[in-house]
Motif scaffolding. Structure first.
Motif, PDB file in Angstrom:
ATOM      1  N   GLY A  99      -0.458   3.845   3.365  1.00 50.66           N
ATOM      2  CA  GLY A  99      -0.618   3.371   1.999  1.00 50.66           C
ATOM      3  C   GLY A  99      -1.983   2.762   1.745  1.00 50.66           C
ATOM      4  O   GLY A  99      -2.082   1.601   1.361  1.00 50.66           O
ATOM      5  N   ALA A 132      -0.146   9.144  -6.176  1.00 51.68           N
ATOM      6  CA  ALA A 132      -0.397   8.507  -4.879  1.00 51.68           C
ATOM      7  C   ALA A 132      -1.252   7.257  -5.053  1.00 51.68           C
ATOM      8  O   ALA A 132      -0.999   6.227  -4.419  1.00 51.68           O
ATOM      9  CB  ALA A 132      -1.071   9.490  -3.930  1.00 51.68           C
ATOM     10  N   ALA A 174       0.934   4.510  -6.277  1.00 55.73           N
ATOM     11  CA  ALA A 174       1.796   4.004  -5.200  1.00 55.73           C
ATOM     12  C   ALA A 174       1.034   3.045  -4.295  1.00 55.73           C
ATOM     13  O   ALA A 174       1.538   1.981  -3.922  1.00 55.73           O
ATOM     14  CB  ALA A 174       2.368   5.165  -4.390  1.00 55.73           C
ATOM     15  N   VAL A 175      -0.195   3.395  -3.964  1.00 53.27           N
ATOM     16  CA  VAL A 175      -1.010   2.559  -3.080  1.00 53.27           C
ATOM     17  C   VAL A 175      -1.442   1.267  -3.783  1.00 53.27           C
ATOM     18  O   VAL A 175      -1.482   0.204  -3.177  1.00 53.27           O
ATOM     19  CB  VAL A 175      -2.248   3.363  -2.597  1.00 53.27           C
ATOM     20  N   THR A 206       2.420  -0.813  -5.508  1.00 49.70           N
ATOM     21  CA  THR A 206       3.709  -0.990  -4.824  1.00 49.70           C
ATOM     22  C   THR A 206       3.511  -1.592  -3.437  1.00 49.70           C
ATOM     23  O   THR A 206       2.399  -1.738  -2.955  1.00 49.70           O
ATOM     24  CB  THR A 206       4.462   0.351  -4.676  1.00 49.70           C
ATOM     25  N   SER A 228       3.900  -0.160  -0.830  1.00 52.49           N
ATOM     26  CA  SER A 228       3.281   0.840   0.047  1.00 52.49           C
ATOM     27  C   SER A 228       1.833   0.495   0.358  1.00 52.49           C
ATOM     28  O   SER A 228       1.313   0.886   1.401  1.00 52.49           O
ATOM     29  CB  SER A 228       3.337   2.234  -0.596  1.00 52.49           C
ATOM     30  N   VAL A 241       3.160   6.152   2.111  1.00 52.82           N
ATOM     31  CA  VAL A 241       3.517   6.937   0.934  1.00 52.82           C
ATOM     32  C   VAL A 241       3.995   8.295   1.441  1.00 52.82           C
ATOM     33  O   VAL A 241       3.403   8.860   2.366  1.00 52.82           O
ATOM     34  CB  VAL A 241       2.295   7.135   0.010  1.00 52.82           C
ATOM     35  N   ASP A 291       7.432   5.753  -2.778  1.00 57.54           N
ATOM     36  CA  ASP A 291       6.750   4.544  -2.314  1.00 57.54           C
ATOM     37  C   ASP A 291       7.787   3.547  -1.805  1.00 57.54           C
ATOM     38  O   ASP A 291       8.982   3.837  -1.801  1.00 57.54           O
ATOM     39  CB  ASP A 291       5.863   3.955  -3.415  1.00 57.54           C
ATOM     40  N   GLU A 292       7.315   2.392  -1.403  1.00 61.61           N
ATOM     41  CA  GLU A 292       8.199   1.379  -0.826  1.00 61.61           C
ATOM     42  C   GLU A 292       8.717   0.381  -1.842  1.00 61.61           C
ATOM     43  O   GLU A 292       9.304  -0.631  -1.475  1.00 61.61           O
ATOM     44  CB  GLU A 292       7.481   0.689   0.329  1.00 61.61           C
ATOM     45  N   GLY A 305      12.932   2.115  -2.434  1.00 61.25           N
ATOM     46  CA  GLY A 305      11.628   2.434  -3.004  1.00 61.25           C
ATOM     47  C   GLY A 305      11.776   3.144  -4.335  1.00 61.25           C
ATOM     48  O   GLY A 305      12.844   3.187  -4.937  1.00 61.25           O
TER      49      GLY A 305
END
Length: 157
Positions: free
Chosen positions: A14, A49, A52-53, A56, A58, A65, A83-84, A124
């Motif tokens: 992530g 992506a 997500a990084v 979240t 992640s 991810v 994601d987490e 997630g």
């Protein structure tokens, strides 16, 4: 509509450096599967992506991810970014001209036949999008079946 066929599942740390790598890998996977128009789906992968990084759990140390790439029939690709989780649900917003961010989900919305958000399997979030990546033999058939092409569908958790 033809069935969905999993082409790949990618697991990446992530971190921001994973975003261009995921974008590149998805392009190569789709090209190998015969999809010719991959620019839009690569942009979608980058945006999802990156979100997500950035937004979240992640993006925390040790986070990751997952990107799933599936073909839907011969002309559509479904991207799922897992994601987490976070404290909020991803939503498009209106960015001001002076904002440096805040346009990603609007781009996803514009590039996709449809997209949405759902709860992931272990707490997630899954943000997914379906993007045209090949020209259908019949120009009236986008491979989307009964999917409306005018707006995205957002499924809230």
């Amino acid at each position: 509509m033809s069935g969905r066929r999993l082409l790949a599942e990618l697991l990446a740390p992530g971190v921001e450096a994973s975003v261009p790598l995921l974008r590149h890998c998805v392009g190569r996977i789709l090209a190998a599967a015969g999809h010719r128009y991959v620019d839009d789906v690569q942009l979608v992968v980058s945006e999802l992506a990156s979100n997500a990084v950035t937004h979240t759990r992640s993006g925390r140390p040790g986070g990751c991810v997952i990107v799933e790439v599936s073909a839907i029939g011969d002309t559509l690709t479904r991207i799922e970014v897992v994601d987490e989780g976070s404290c909020s649900v991803p939503r498009p917003r209106e960015a001001r001209d002076s904002d440096c961010d805040g346009r990603g989900l609007r781009l996803v919305e514009a590039m996709s036949v449809r997209w949405g958000v759902s709860q992931g399997p272990v707490g997630g979030t899954v943000v997914w999008a379906e993007v045209v990546t090949a020209v259908p033999e019949d120009p009236q058939d986008t491979g989307a079946g009964d999917v409306p092409s005018e707006t995205a569908s957002v499924v809230e958790m």
